[in-house]
Enzyme design. Structure first.
Site, PDB file in Angstrom:
ATOM      1  N   LYS A  87       0.796  -1.161   0.309  1.00 49.02           N
ATOM      2  CA  LYS A  87       0.032  -0.022   0.114  1.00 49.02           C
ATOM      3  C   LYS A  87       0.901   1.315   0.250  1.00 49.02           C
ATOM      4  CE  LYS A  87      -2.598  -0.288   3.467  1.00 49.02           C
ATOM      5  NZ  LYS A  87      -2.190  -1.404   4.314  1.00 49.02           N
ATOM      6  N   LEU A  99       3.734   1.577  -1.167  1.00 49.93           N
ATOM      7  CA  LEU A  99       4.318   2.004  -2.356  1.00 49.93           C
ATOM      8  C   LEU A  99       3.238   2.440  -3.499  1.00 49.93           C
ATOM      9  CD1 LEU A  99       7.130   1.252  -3.415  1.00 49.93           C
ATOM     10  CD2 LEU A  99       6.153  -0.868  -4.638  1.00 49.93           C
ATOM     11  N   THR A 147     -11.882 -13.721  -7.360  1.00 46.47           N
ATOM     12  CA  THR A 147     -12.196 -12.534  -6.972  1.00 46.47           C
ATOM     13  C   THR A 147     -12.844 -12.297  -5.574  1.00 46.47           C
ATOM     14  OG1 THR A 147     -14.313 -12.764  -8.118  1.00 46.47           O
ATOM     15  CG2 THR A 147     -12.371 -11.920  -9.633  1.00 46.47           C
ATOM     16  N   ASP A 160       2.358  -7.215 -10.689  1.00 48.08           N
ATOM     17  CA  ASP A 160       4.129  -7.280 -10.122  1.00 48.08           C
ATOM     18  C   ASP A 160       4.687  -6.468 -11.150  1.00 48.08           C
ATOM     19  OD1 ASP A 160       2.782  -8.417  -7.845  1.00 48.08           O
ATOM     20  OD2 ASP A 160       3.480 -10.385  -8.226  1.00 48.08           O
ATOM     21  N   GLY A 208      23.353   0.375  13.115  1.00 46.56           N
ATOM     22  CA  GLY A 208      23.009  -0.744  13.898  1.00 46.56           C
ATOM     23  C   GLY A 208      23.130  -0.278  15.401  1.00 46.56           C
ATOM     24  N   CYS A 236      26.768   5.615  10.028  1.00 48.16           N
ATOM     25  CA  CYS A 236      26.460   5.699  11.495  1.00 48.16           C
ATOM     26  C   CYS A 236      27.412   4.820  12.393  1.00 48.16           C
ATOM     27  CB  CYS A 236      24.896   5.633  11.791  1.00 48.16           C
ATOM     28  SG  CYS A 236      24.499   6.370  13.134  1.00 48.16           S
ATOM     29  N   MET A 243      30.378   3.977  10.764  1.00 46.25           N
ATOM     30  CA  MET A 243      31.467   4.890  10.816  1.00 46.25           C
ATOM     31  C   MET A 243      31.986   4.713  12.163  1.00 46.25           C
ATOM     32  SD  MET A 243      31.582   8.811  10.957  1.00 46.25           S
ATOM     33  CE  MET A 243      32.355   9.845  12.499  1.00 46.25           C
ATOM     34  N   GLU A 293      28.644   2.306  24.193  1.00 45.55           N
ATOM     35  CA  GLU A 293      27.403   1.443  23.993  1.00 45.55           C
ATOM     36  C   GLU A 293      27.436  -0.116  24.554  1.00 45.55           C
ATOM     37  OE1 GLU A 293      26.016   1.803  19.950  1.00 45.55           O
ATOM     38  OE2 GLU A 293      24.309   0.675  20.616  1.00 45.55           O
ATOM     39  N   HIS A 343      22.905   9.283   8.064  1.00 45.59           N
ATOM     40  CA  HIS A 343      22.171   8.604   7.289  1.00 45.59           C
ATOM     41  C   HIS A 343      21.943   8.942   5.744  1.00 45.59           C
ATOM     42  CE1 HIS A 343      21.646   5.158  10.153  1.00 45.59           C
ATOM     43  NE2 HIS A 343      21.492   6.158  11.011  1.00 45.59           N
ATOM     44  N   GLU A 389      21.378   7.559   3.082  1.00 44.59           N
ATOM     45  CA  GLU A 389      20.491   6.849   2.266  1.00 44.59           C
ATOM     46  C   GLU A 389      19.050   7.490   2.401  1.00 44.59           C
ATOM     47  OE1 GLU A 389      22.040   5.992   5.082  1.00 44.59           O
ATOM     48  OE2 GLU A 389      20.662   4.623   6.274  1.00 44.59           O
TER      49      GLU A 389
END
Ligand code: GLN
Length: 542
Positions: free
Chosen positions: A17, A19, A187, A239, A353, A380, A383, A404, A514, A516
């Protein structure tokens, strides 16, 4: 005033949905409309920030620092419209708003109920802050029939009655499954799902029927008759080879025309689809290929790295190559040198991560890429681990690590308790809530003239989105620089390392943000374009 399109889903979840909403947004843009996309999620979490990416996929971060559903990433990638925190809401946040108002005394005297108090809060969210959008597309998460989704469906039903006639339209996404033993498309699930929706009082204007093959006219006719939808509004959504083909296919199937008619728009420009055609051409007919290893933790679920996956595809689009991804589970080789699995790859990427599990494997992958001269991109956490790797293996700091994972002799990466945002000091404590307390959203970064990244961005000041709690510890800068690391991007106050690179290596970059999240198929992010170019150059060496 904006018009509204509501997208609901039926039969099963995972029909795409998000997309569908994103591709519809892109298609409406090609016809000259300004769009804004919104997501309403039925779960009770206040936001997805603390949800496992295994269960729910990636957490998408907006410019203004909201942690949102990954569908907002689809919206941005398809439309280029930066999403805002106010474009994503969950039942949890809605209830929180209502209960806060109740405690404050706003409803004094009234019995607080789902209808009207909760539905009013939902409607406020939908119509608020729409800016200059001509059309607001609202996707309702979940599937019709879910208990949690009922207040949302009730709210969009009410809006259909309250907004001027013709100002809103409903699209229902369903599944038309192929049953091999019967040799037939069925259907009935669609009929039942629409019946459920109509029982709530929503009559869809169009059906988007997901199917793995073309839907024959008889089946479409049957769906139209049973669901009281016009036959041309039963849109097959078959598809596709690449998701970037979807806007073009929707147009061919007539979705935009049907929808604009439902919204009472008569004359509209023909769509300008050339950009999408060019993207599809580049994806389907690459001139070469490269393989990138992604060494991470959530490698079992691609949705956990959705934006990363797309950004790498965009890097491929920029260079006209196909990017194969080798997903490698970092836990599989904890602390040991990864050998055969990285032998045939052209580049290594360690993504974002959390937590210690798999960290040593990721560090081993950094060592491999550094020593073999393989292009390396650390994002992130990637690095932070690259800095730890350099500290341990080039600067000789035994026991270098991140706080961490607990106390350590050399906290090369440490908890950030104080930083500046837009001139104001932000403070955090180690023992506070985990939800919504990271360094989140867009922050500026200054690039060092003459560095690799300065050339890549072609700018000195950039802005990128963040989502992390820890930072590379500035106190270790001198010793890491001595070991050969360059701090090529810093926060404007010079306190937070944002980008590191290794000048002695062909292509070794770590970024605290980030990138991306800001890559688009029609505007691939410069770092991903450059990373894939470096991988391509590496492939020509072997
Ligand atoms: N776990 C690290 C931190 O909180 C990195 C987070 C990330 O990669 N998004 O700083």
């Amino acid at each position: 005033m904006a018009r509204y399109v509501f997208i609901t889903g039926g039969v099963v979840s995972s029909l795409g949905k998000g997309l569908a909403a994103a591709a519809l947004g892109a298609l409406l843009q090609t016809r000259g409309y300004k769009v804004r996309l919104r997501k309403l999620d039925p779960y009770l979490n206040v936001d997805p920030g603390t949800m496992s990416p295994y269960q729910h996929g990636e957490v998408y971060v907006t410019e203004d620092g909201a942690e949102t559903d990954l569908d907002l990433g689809h919206y941005e990638r398809f439309t280029g419209v930066p999403a805002r925190g106010s474009d994503s809401v969950s039942s949890g946040r809605i209830y929180w708003t209502v209960i806060t108002r109740e405690r404050r005394g706003d409803y004094l005297g009234a019995t607080v109920q789902v209808i009207p108090h909760v539905t009013n809060a939902i409607k406020e969210f939908i119509v608020n802050d729409a800016g200059d959008a001509d059309i607001v597309i609202c996707e309702i998460g979940g599937t019709v029939g879910d208990i949690e989704g009922l207040p949302f469906l009730e709210a969009i039903r009410q809006l259909g009655n309250e907004l001027p006639r013709g100002d809103c339209a409903y699209i229902h996404v369903t599944l038309v499954p192929w049953i091999p033993s019967a040799g037939e498309l069925k259907t009935k699930p669609t009929q039942h799902s629409v019946r459920e929706l109509r029982a709530i009082g929503i009559q869809p204007d169009a059906l988007l029927c997901r199917c793995d093959r073309p839907i024959p006219p008889e089946a479409r006719r049957k769906i139209a008759l049973q669901c009281s939808v016009r036959e041309d509004a039963v849109i097959p959504a078959i598809d596709c080879e690449t998701i970037y083909e979807v806007p073009i296919r929707y147009h061919e199937a007539g979705l935009d025309d049907v929808l604009l008619q439902a919204l009472g728009v008569e004359e509209v420009a023909a769509p300008a689809l050339a950009t999408w055609e060019e993207i599809v051409e580049r994806v389907k007919k690459p001139e070469g290929e490269v393989t990138v290893a992604i060494v991470g933790k959530y490698t079992g679920l691609i949705d956990a790295y959705k934006s990363l996956y797309e950004a790498l595809t965009h890097g491929g689009i920029a260079n006209r190559v196909r990017v194969h991804l080798e997903w490698i589970d970092a836990e599989a080789f904890a602390g040991e040198m990864p050998d055969d699995r990285l032998q045939d790859v052209n580049a290594v990427l360690v993504p974002g991560g959390f937590g210690e599990r798999g960290a040593e494997g990721k560090i081993a992958a950094v060592t491999y890429a550094r020593e073999k001269g393989l292009p390396f991109l650390g994002i992130c956490f990637g690095m932070q681990l690259a800095c730890i790797e350099v500290a341990r293996n080039l600067a000789g700091l035994d026991g270098a690590s991140s706080t961490e994972f607990g106390p350590c002799p050399h906290p090369v990466v440490g908890l950030l308790t104080e930083w500046e945002k837009e001139g104001r000091v932000q403070r955090r404590r180690a023992d506070e809530d985990l939800g919504g307390t990271m360094r989140l959203g867009a922050y500026p970064c200054l690039l060092e003239p003459g560095s690799l990244v300065h050339g890549i961005y072609g700018a000195q000041r950039i802005s990128e989105r963040h989502r992390h709690r820890y930072e590379v510890n500035i106190n270790y800068r001198p010793i890491l620089e001595e070991a050969g690391l360059r701090f090529s991007g810093m926060s404007p106050d010079g306190r937070l390392p944002e980008i590191i690179e290794l000048p002695a290596h062909p292509w070794f970059v770590g970024v605290q943000f980030h990138p991306e999240l800001k890559s688009r198929p029609f505007a691939p992010h410069p770092l991903f374009a450059a990373f894939i170019r470096a991988a391509l150059e590496q492939s020509r060496l072997v």
